[in-house]
Design a protein around this motif. Structure first.
Motif, PDB file in Angstrom:
ATOM      1  N   LEU A 263       0.816  -1.215   0.000  1.00  0.00           N
ATOM      2  CA  LEU A 263       0.000   0.000   0.000  1.00  0.00           C
ATOM      3  C   LEU A 263       0.851   1.267   0.000  1.00  0.00           C
ATOM      4  N   ILE A 264       2.089   1.169   0.476  1.00  0.00           N
ATOM      5  CA  ILE A 264       2.990   2.318   0.386  1.00  0.00           C
ATOM      6  C   ILE A 264       3.172   2.707  -1.070  1.00  0.00           C
ATOM      7  N   ARG A 265       3.388   1.703  -1.887  1.00  0.00           N
ATOM      8  CA  ARG A 265       3.587   1.952  -3.316  1.00  0.00           C
ATOM      9  C   ARG A 265       2.272   2.294  -4.014  1.00  0.00           C
ATOM     10  N   ASP A 266       1.233   1.502  -3.766  1.00  0.00           N
ATOM     11  CA  ASP A 266       0.002   1.628  -4.533  1.00  0.00           C
ATOM     12  C   ASP A 266      -0.830   2.850  -4.154  1.00  0.00           C
ATOM     13  N   ILE A 267      -0.792   3.256  -2.882  1.00  0.00           N
ATOM     14  CA  ILE A 267      -1.615   4.385  -2.446  1.00  0.00           C
ATOM     15  C   ILE A 267      -0.772   5.630  -2.210  1.00  0.00           C
ATOM     16  N   TRP A 268       0.255   5.494  -1.391  1.00  0.00           N
ATOM     17  CA  TRP A 268       0.947   6.683  -0.924  1.00  0.00           C
ATOM     18  C   TRP A 268       1.896   7.294  -1.949  1.00  0.00           C
ATOM     19  N   GLN A 269       2.827   6.507  -2.486  1.00  0.00           N
ATOM     20  CA  GLN A 269       3.905   7.088  -3.265  1.00  0.00           C
ATOM     21  C   GLN A 269       3.431   7.778  -4.537  1.00  0.00           C
ATOM     22  N   ASN A 270       2.524   7.174  -5.252  1.00  0.00           N
ATOM     23  CA  ASN A 270       2.036   7.798  -6.485  1.00  0.00           C
ATOM     24  C   ASN A 270       1.367   9.143  -6.200  1.00  0.00           C
ATOM     25  N   ASP A 271       0.496   9.147  -5.199  1.00  0.00           N
ATOM     26  CA  ASP A 271      -0.218  10.391  -4.879  1.00  0.00           C
ATOM     27  C   ASP A 271       0.725  11.442  -4.310  1.00  0.00           C
ATOM     28  N   PHE A 272       1.675  11.029  -3.487  1.00  0.00           N
ATOM     29  CA  PHE A 272       2.571  11.998  -2.864  1.00  0.00           C
ATOM     30  C   PHE A 272       3.497  12.634  -3.892  1.00  0.00           C
ATOM     31  N   GLU A 273       4.030  11.850  -4.821  1.00  0.00           N
ATOM     32  CA  GLU A 273       4.914  12.410  -5.842  1.00  0.00           C
ATOM     33  C   GLU A 273       4.158  13.382  -6.743  1.00  0.00           C
ATOM     34  N   THR A 274       2.922  13.032  -7.093  1.00  0.00           N
ATOM     35  CA  THR A 274       2.107  13.950  -7.889  1.00  0.00           C
ATOM     36  C   THR A 274       1.862  15.246  -7.127  1.00  0.00           C
ATOM     37  N   PHE A 275       1.608  15.122  -5.831  1.00  0.00           N
ATOM     38  CA  PHE A 275       1.372  16.284  -4.980  1.00  0.00           C
ATOM     39  C   PHE A 275       2.607  17.188  -4.940  1.00  0.00           C
ATOM     40  N   LEU A 276       3.776  16.606  -4.725  1.00  0.00           N
ATOM     41  CA  LEU A 276       5.012  17.392  -4.665  1.00  0.00           C
ATOM     42  C   LEU A 276       5.269  18.130  -5.969  1.00  0.00           C
ATOM     43  N   GLU A 277       5.071  17.456  -7.070  1.00  0.00           N
ATOM     44  CA  GLU A 277       5.341  18.057  -8.373  1.00  0.00           C
ATOM     45  C   GLU A 277       4.334  19.151  -8.707  1.00  0.00           C
ATOM     46  N   ASN A 278       3.074  18.962  -8.286  1.00  0.00           N
ATOM     47  CA  ASN A 278       2.062  19.988  -8.557  1.00  0.00           C
ATOM     48  C   ASN A 278       2.389  21.310  -7.879  1.00  0.00           C
ATOM     49  N   TYR A 279       3.040  21.241  -6.702  1.00  0.00           N
ATOM     50  CA  TYR A 279       3.346  22.463  -5.962  1.00  0.00           C
ATOM     51  C   TYR A 279       4.813  22.861  -6.055  1.00  0.00           C
ATOM     52  N   GLY A 280       5.547  22.246  -6.973  1.00  0.00           N
ATOM     53  CA  GLY A 280       6.920  22.648  -7.235  1.00  0.00           C
ATOM     54  C   GLY A 280       7.866  22.449  -6.069  1.00  0.00           C
ATOM     55  N   ILE A 281       7.708  21.364  -5.341  1.00  0.00           N
ATOM     56  CA  ILE A 281       8.570  21.090  -4.182  1.00  0.00           C
ATOM     57  C   ILE A 281       9.688  20.152  -4.621  1.00  0.00           C
TER      58      ILE A 281
END
Length: 446
Positions: free
Chosen positions: A88-106
């Protein structure tokens, strides 16, 4: 630097840590959150904060925003995000978190081996975020963390969550804003309820629960809620749409119990009366209910919760009731094993002068449950079992123990020990097979 150190899709060149504005990033994130999410992210004072959310309410996005907020507040320190299992780290968290970081330029880098982790490149230092499985919580032992976020904690076995919780809190000993945050869709009366929703939890000032409804998320497809409403019964919808705690299994075990009918405020007079004590043995968690039986009725007026061992329990009983004769109705398995190396649990209790009334073996679970139900109310409407309001843990367990999908009383949520202790008294003392033991029947056998 190995190929495991840098992952495709990182943003290192376009934005450097020296020219990002953390306040602007946080402002942009907050502008995109609905009120429930914003409440969860903005609370930086509560040590233990929970988010009980319906399906599609925006829970994962709340955790992403909270992780960034905590990372910015703790630049130069380490935090952790935990999912129930490693996949679930890979399937739920990592995909969404990386998209989140990139959307806000972090700007960030990520490692996948030996265990996933992120480094956010911030003006005042790196903020490391470890990704771990909650079921393998022991892997964070030895770390100094500023914060921890746990997702879908109610899907973890309560026994695991209970062991992990104090040890995770003990890791929060660095950083500027130390906080433990959890988020879950409530799965009945499990860990989230015990930690935030129960009467005992509500008395504690170090925690806060935020409830977030599916209806609050304006970004869901138009038919999402309609489909849930068409496919779930009303009880499940309270949990899965409103984030409310409710029984979502096949039904409560002690369905005849009614607080208004069975809970009393006046304790019985126990002077010179023999007391009846049901006992459930567990290593480090021995429980007892204490009652007075008169005729064919009984009143439970006291309890002993989570005693360390049998000796400790016996001493507490003696301390509370030094002059009463004590009859004990323990788990029959206490005659076979022991929390003491030389005596069985029942032998320990007998050494204190208690009179053992246990049977040679425990009754079938269904018979024990039925004996309690019959005392709450029999087929003629007779009510023969009352419980004093001071027995709070017993009352809670009676109200909350439910059946599993297999049709057995649930033993994972932790509501079984007190009611098991009650059941041993009821079955042994009021079971028709035993009630006439030792008395003349008037029937002559030839």
């Amino acid at each position: 630097m190995s190929i495991l150190d840098i992952q495709e899709g990182e943003i290192l060149e376009s934005v450097s840590s020296s020219n990002i504005d953390c306040e602007e990033i946080l402002k942009a994130i907050r502008n995109d959150l609905h009120p429930g999410q914003l409440d969860f992210v903005n609370d930086d004072q509560t040590e233990i904060i929970g988010l009980s959310a319906g399906y599609g309410a925006g829970k994962t996005r709340s955790l992403c925003a909270k992780a960034v907020h905590l990372a910015i507040s703790n630049q130069g320190f380490t935090g952790a995000v935990m999912e129930p299992t490693a996949p679930l780290i890979r399937d739920i968290w990592q995909n969404d978190f990386e998209t989140f970081l990139e959307n806000y330029g972090i700007p960030y880098t990520t490692r996948q081996s030996p265990l996933p982790e992120y480094s956010l490149h911030l003006p005042d230092g790196e903020a490391k975020i470890l990704c771990r499985s909650f079921e393998n919580w022991s892997r964070i032992i030895g770390l100094n963390l500023a914060w921890v976020l746990a997702d879908e904690i109610d899907t973890v076995a309560p026994s695991i969550a209970d062991r992990a919780f104090p040890r995770i809190l003990a890791r929060l000993r660095s950083g500027n804003q130390r906080q433990f945050g959890v988020a879950s869709t409530p799965e009945g009366f499990r860990w989230m309820w015990n930690t935030f929703g129960s009467n005992e939890a509500k008395k504690k000032t170090d925690r806060r629960l935020i409830k977030m409804r599916t209806y609050d998320n304006p970004h869901l497809p138009a038919d999402f809620i309609t489909r849930l409403e068409e496919n779930y019964e009303s009880g499940l919808l309270q949990a899965y749409l409103n984030g409310e705690f409710c029984n979502i299994t096949t039904g409560v075990v002690y369905s005849r119990f009614d607080r208004a009918t069975h809970v009393i405020e006046e304790k019985p007079d126990i002077d010179n009366e023999p007391l009846r004590i049901g006992i459930d043995f567990n290593i480090g968690n021995t429980n007892a209910v204490i009652g007075l039986a008169i005729g064919d009725s009984m009143t439970i007026f006291d309890e002993i919760n989570a005693s360390y061992d049998t000796d400790t329990l016996a001493k507490e009983i003696k301390n509370r009731y030094p002059f009463n004769k004590i009859y004990i109705y323990p788990d029959a398995s206490g005659g076979n094993r022991s929390t003491n190396a030389t005596k069985t649990d029942i032998q320990i209790l007998e050494s204190y002068g208690f009179v053992n009334q246990s049977a040679a073996s425990n009754p079938p679970i269904r018979d024990r449950v039925n004996s309690v139900q019959r005392l709450f109310e029999d087929g003629r409407g007779n009510i023969r079992l009352k419980i004093h309001s001071s027995a709070k843990k017993l009352i809670e367990c009676i109200e909350l123990q439910s059946y599993t999908e297999k049709g057995d009383p649930d033993k994972e949520a932790g509501y079984d020990h007190m009611v098991d202790a009650l059941g041993y008294i009821c079955w042994r003392l009021f079971n028709p097979l035993h009630m006439g033991a030792g008395r003349k029947t008037g029937v002559r056998l030839y």
